[in-house]
Scaffold this motif. Structure first.
Motif, PDB file in Angstrom:
ATOM      1  N   GLY A 121       0.837  -1.194   0.000  1.00  0.00           N
ATOM      2  CA  GLY A 121       0.000   0.000   0.000  1.00  0.00           C
ATOM      3  C   GLY A 121       0.867   1.237   0.000  1.00  0.00           C
ATOM      4  O   GLY A 121       2.081   1.163  -0.237  1.00  0.00           O
ATOM      5  N   ASN A 122       0.284   2.392   0.248  1.00  0.00           N
ATOM      6  CA  ASN A 122       1.028   3.643   0.274  1.00  0.00           C
ATOM      7  C   ASN A 122       1.938   3.715   1.496  1.00  0.00           C
ATOM      8  O   ASN A 122       1.509   3.456   2.619  1.00  0.00           O
ATOM      9  N   THR A 123       3.204   4.058   1.269  1.00  0.00           N
ATOM     10  CA  THR A 123       4.139   4.320   2.362  1.00  0.00           C
ATOM     11  C   THR A 123       4.912   5.587   2.011  1.00  0.00           C
ATOM     12  O   THR A 123       4.681   6.193   0.961  1.00  0.00           O
ATOM     13  N   ALA A 124       5.817   5.977   2.860  1.00  0.00           N
ATOM     14  CA  ALA A 124       6.581   7.204   2.631  1.00  0.00           C
ATOM     15  C   ALA A 124       7.470   7.100   1.404  1.00  0.00           C
ATOM     16  O   ALA A 124       7.878   8.118   0.845  1.00  0.00           O
ATOM     17  N   THR A 125       7.776   5.885   0.954  1.00  0.00           N
ATOM     18  CA  THR A 125       8.687   5.719  -0.189  1.00  0.00           C
ATOM     19  C   THR A 125       8.074   4.974  -1.360  1.00  0.00           C
ATOM     20  O   THR A 125       8.660   4.937  -2.436  1.00  0.00           O
ATOM     21  N   CYS A 126       6.918   4.380  -1.174  1.00  0.00           N
ATOM     22  CA  CYS A 126       6.339   3.542  -2.224  1.00  0.00           C
ATOM     23  C   CYS A 126       4.855   3.850  -2.372  1.00  0.00           C
ATOM     24  O   CYS A 126       4.104   3.900  -1.402  1.00  0.00           O
ATOM     25  N   ASP A 127       4.425   4.041  -3.641  1.00  0.00           N
ATOM     26  CA  ASP A 127       3.004   4.239  -3.918  1.00  0.00           C
ATOM     27  C   ASP A 127       2.288   2.895  -3.933  1.00  0.00           C
ATOM     28  O   ASP A 127       2.911   1.830  -4.055  1.00  0.00           O
ATOM     29  N   ALA A 128       0.974   2.932  -3.853  1.00  0.00           N
ATOM     30  CA  ALA A 128       0.177   1.711  -3.819  1.00  0.00           C
ATOM     31  C   ALA A 128       0.243   0.933  -5.123  1.00  0.00           C
ATOM     32  O   ALA A 128      -0.114  -0.248  -5.169  1.00  0.00           O
ATOM     33  N   ALA A 143       0.667   9.018   2.848  1.00  0.00           N
ATOM     34  CA  ALA A 143       1.742   8.507   3.693  1.00  0.00           C
ATOM     35  C   ALA A 143       3.070   9.175   3.377  1.00  0.00           C
ATOM     36  O   ALA A 143       3.985   9.180   4.193  1.00  0.00           O
ATOM     37  N   ALA A 144       3.196   9.733   2.175  1.00  0.00           N
ATOM     38  CA  ALA A 144       4.409  10.444   1.776  1.00  0.00           C
ATOM     39  C   ALA A 144       4.215  11.949   1.923  1.00  0.00           C
ATOM     40  O   ALA A 144       4.936  12.737   1.309  1.00  0.00           O
ATOM     41  N   ASP A 145       3.240  12.354   2.737  1.00  0.00           N
ATOM     42  CA  ASP A 145       2.940  13.757   3.016  1.00  0.00           C
ATOM     43  C   ASP A 145       2.408  14.507   1.806  1.00  0.00           C
ATOM     44  O   ASP A 145       2.513  15.733   1.732  1.00  0.00           O
ATOM     45  N   GLU A 146       1.863  13.787   0.852  1.00  0.00           N
ATOM     46  CA  GLU A 146       1.200  14.453  -0.260  1.00  0.00           C
ATOM     47  C   GLU A 146      -0.243  14.773   0.135  1.00  0.00           C
ATOM     48  O   GLU A 146      -0.965  13.918   0.649  1.00  0.00           O
ATOM     49  N   THR A 147      -0.639  16.015  -0.103  1.00  0.00           N
ATOM     50  CA  THR A 147      -2.030  16.395   0.147  1.00  0.00           C
ATOM     51  C   THR A 147      -2.817  16.471  -1.152  1.00  0.00           C
ATOM     52  O   THR A 147      -4.040  16.587  -1.139  1.00  0.00           O
ATOM     53  N   CYS A 148      -2.104  16.395  -2.267  1.00  0.00           N
ATOM     54  CA  CYS A 148      -2.746  16.414  -3.579  1.00  0.00           C
ATOM     55  C   CYS A 148      -1.723  15.973  -4.606  1.00  0.00           C
ATOM     56  O   CYS A 148      -0.517  15.944  -4.334  1.00  0.00           O
ATOM     57  N   ASP A 149      -2.179  15.613  -5.792  1.00  0.00           N
ATOM     58  CA  ASP A 149      -1.290  15.290  -6.909  1.00  0.00           C
ATOM     59  C   ASP A 149      -2.126  15.261  -8.172  1.00  0.00           C
ATOM     60  O   ASP A 149      -2.877  14.324  -8.423  1.00  0.00           O
TER      61      ASP A 149
END
Length: 456
Positions: A121-128, A143-149
């Motif tokens: 799943g989502n972690t600080a270094t890897c997307d789901a 999880a990587a502190d993204e609030t949007c993309d």
């Protein structure tokens, strides 16, 4: 020809009984097929599951229906996101024989050859989706502190359409806009609530903005100007009444000093223009200086012990001051006047009879005094020898290592000595006697101490 009689249909119960009677058919189970070599069949039309033996089992794997003998069936349309397959697709799917899930899929926490990461799943270094985190890939990963993309639509350009703001290129918020709490100088002015006095950004009509009152900027974001009505203590203003009346409570130089009324920030105010009396023209009280009537050998008890000796004598010089208000003009490896005195003091240093010797720390340490420090705490002249322990330069710093072992030794030893000054001198000799024969000298000798008031 005579008309033929209409065909009669057998009731369902009769049909079932006949099928039961036939060899190879099982009684009481309409879902069961397999009627021997002649192959008879019956279909239960009340369900969506076939009862024909020719349509069950692996033969229907891929019809997206879990038939008898199957544990899963995703269908065969890979484009729709499902696919019975024994190949890696990235998705969790049924295998090619419909008897279980294909074991390799993104999210199983096992790194496959086609994956760059898989943390389940989502972690600080890897997307789901099993790819490294990258702002701009269109995949939101909290999880990587993204609030949007927003992917390729991410932008840091100022946006004046706040109802459809793009994500910024750091994926930490929206693109700059009025209302984001930051003044965008090139696009916004004081009409935007973000551009307010105190935000640290100069925006029209501000002439400065340092977030608070400073020596160069008033709290209303205008340059400091005495007489503008904005009292700015950080700029040295004692007051600012905004008028040009010089003899009221606030003088035209934005001070109250000299009006005879002590104000906050003033130690005194005698209302006159005599600078070296009991109150300077900056409204600062003088501080006393004397040389001790007693003399001492080099074992002074360190700097702290010397301070105590000054404190004891200081009770005579000014009974209203505590003993802790006094400091000895003395240096060793542990400190010196430049590290122990109030070097910000700007008032007058005076002898106990009011004689001024220097104004402020800067004049005290310029190498020359206005008068010699030749009065004791009781206002008399010291007795011979007219010298004082010091080991201090005219700048208030330590002269050298000759300090009677940090002012703890009084033995007669050619290798243990202390530096001294002359109480009769007004030049730099007052603190460091320029005489290589007499200075430094043996710690067994007895000399006076210079004592300075260190607090008002």
């Amino acid at each position: 020809m005579p008309a033929r009689a209409p065909a009669r249909l057998l009731p369902r119960a009769t049909l079932v009984a006949l099928l039961t009677w036939l060899p190879g058919c099982r009684s009481g189970d309409p879902k069961t097929t397999g009627c021997g070599a002649d192959s008879c069949s019956a279909t239960d039309t009340t369900t969506g599951v076939s009862t024909d033996s020719s349509t069950t089992g692996p033969g229907l794997c891929g019809n997206a229906v879990v038939d008898p003998g199957e544990s899963c069936d995703d269908g065969e349309d890979c484009g729709a996101g499902v696919c019975n397959s024994d190949e890696y697709t990235g998705e969790k799917h049924c295998n090619a024989t419909c008897d279980g899930t294909y074991p390799e899929w993104c999210g199983d926490k096992a790194l496959q050859a086609t994956e760059t990461c898989d943390a389940g799943g989502n972690t600080a270094t890897c997307d789901a989706d099993c790819t490294p985190v990258e702002c701009g890939d269109g995949l939101l990963n909290p999880a990587a502190d993204e609030t949007c993309d927003d992917g390729d639509d991410n932008s840091d350009a100022y946006d004046d359409t706040p109802e459809q703001l793009a994500c910024n290129t750091a994926c930490t918020g929206t693109a700059p806009h009025c209302g984001d709490g930051v003044c965008q100088e090139s696009n916004e002015d004081s009409t935007c609530g973000d551009c307010t006095c105190g935000d640290g950004i100069v925006s029209a009509p501000e002439t400065c903005d340092e977030g608070m009152a400073t020596p160069t900027c008033d709290a209303d974001c205008t340059a400091v100007e005495c007489g503008d009505g904005h009292h700015n203590p950080a700029a040295g203003e004692s007051c600012d009444d905004g008028n040009m009346i010089d003899n009221d409570e606030c003088r035209n130089n934005c001070t109250t000093c000299g009006n005879g009324i002590p104000q906050p920030g003033e130690e005194c105010d005698d209302g006159n223009a005599i600078d070296d009396d009991g109150c300077s023209n900056e409204c600062v009280k003088p501080r006393l200086v004397f040389v001790t009537s007693s003399d001492f050998k080099g074992n002074l008890g360190g700097l702290a012990g010397a301070d105590m000796k000054c404190g004891t004598a200081g009770i005579t010089a000014n009974p209203d001051l505590p003993a802790a208000a006094w400091r000895a003009w003395l240096s060793d490896d542990t400190g010196s006047p430049s590290t122990r005195f109030d070097t910000a003091f700007t008032g007058w240093y005076q002898l106990v009879d009011g004689t001024p010797i220097a104004k402020g720390w800067s004049e005290l340490t310029d190498g020359n005094l206005l008068a010699a420090i030749n009065l004791t705490e009781n206002g008399s002249n010291p007795v011979d020898p007219l010298n004082a322990w010091s080991n201090t330069s005219s700048a208030g710093a330590k002269v050298g290592a000759e300090h009677c072992q940090n002012w703890t030794s009084s033995i007669f030893n050619a290798n243990i000595k202390g530096h001294l000054g002359a109480t009769t001198a007004m030049n730099a000799d007052w603190t460091h006697l320029n005489d290589a024969v007499l200075n430094p000298t043996n710690c067994s000798n007895s000399f006076h101490l210079y004592c300075f008031q260190g607090a008002p």
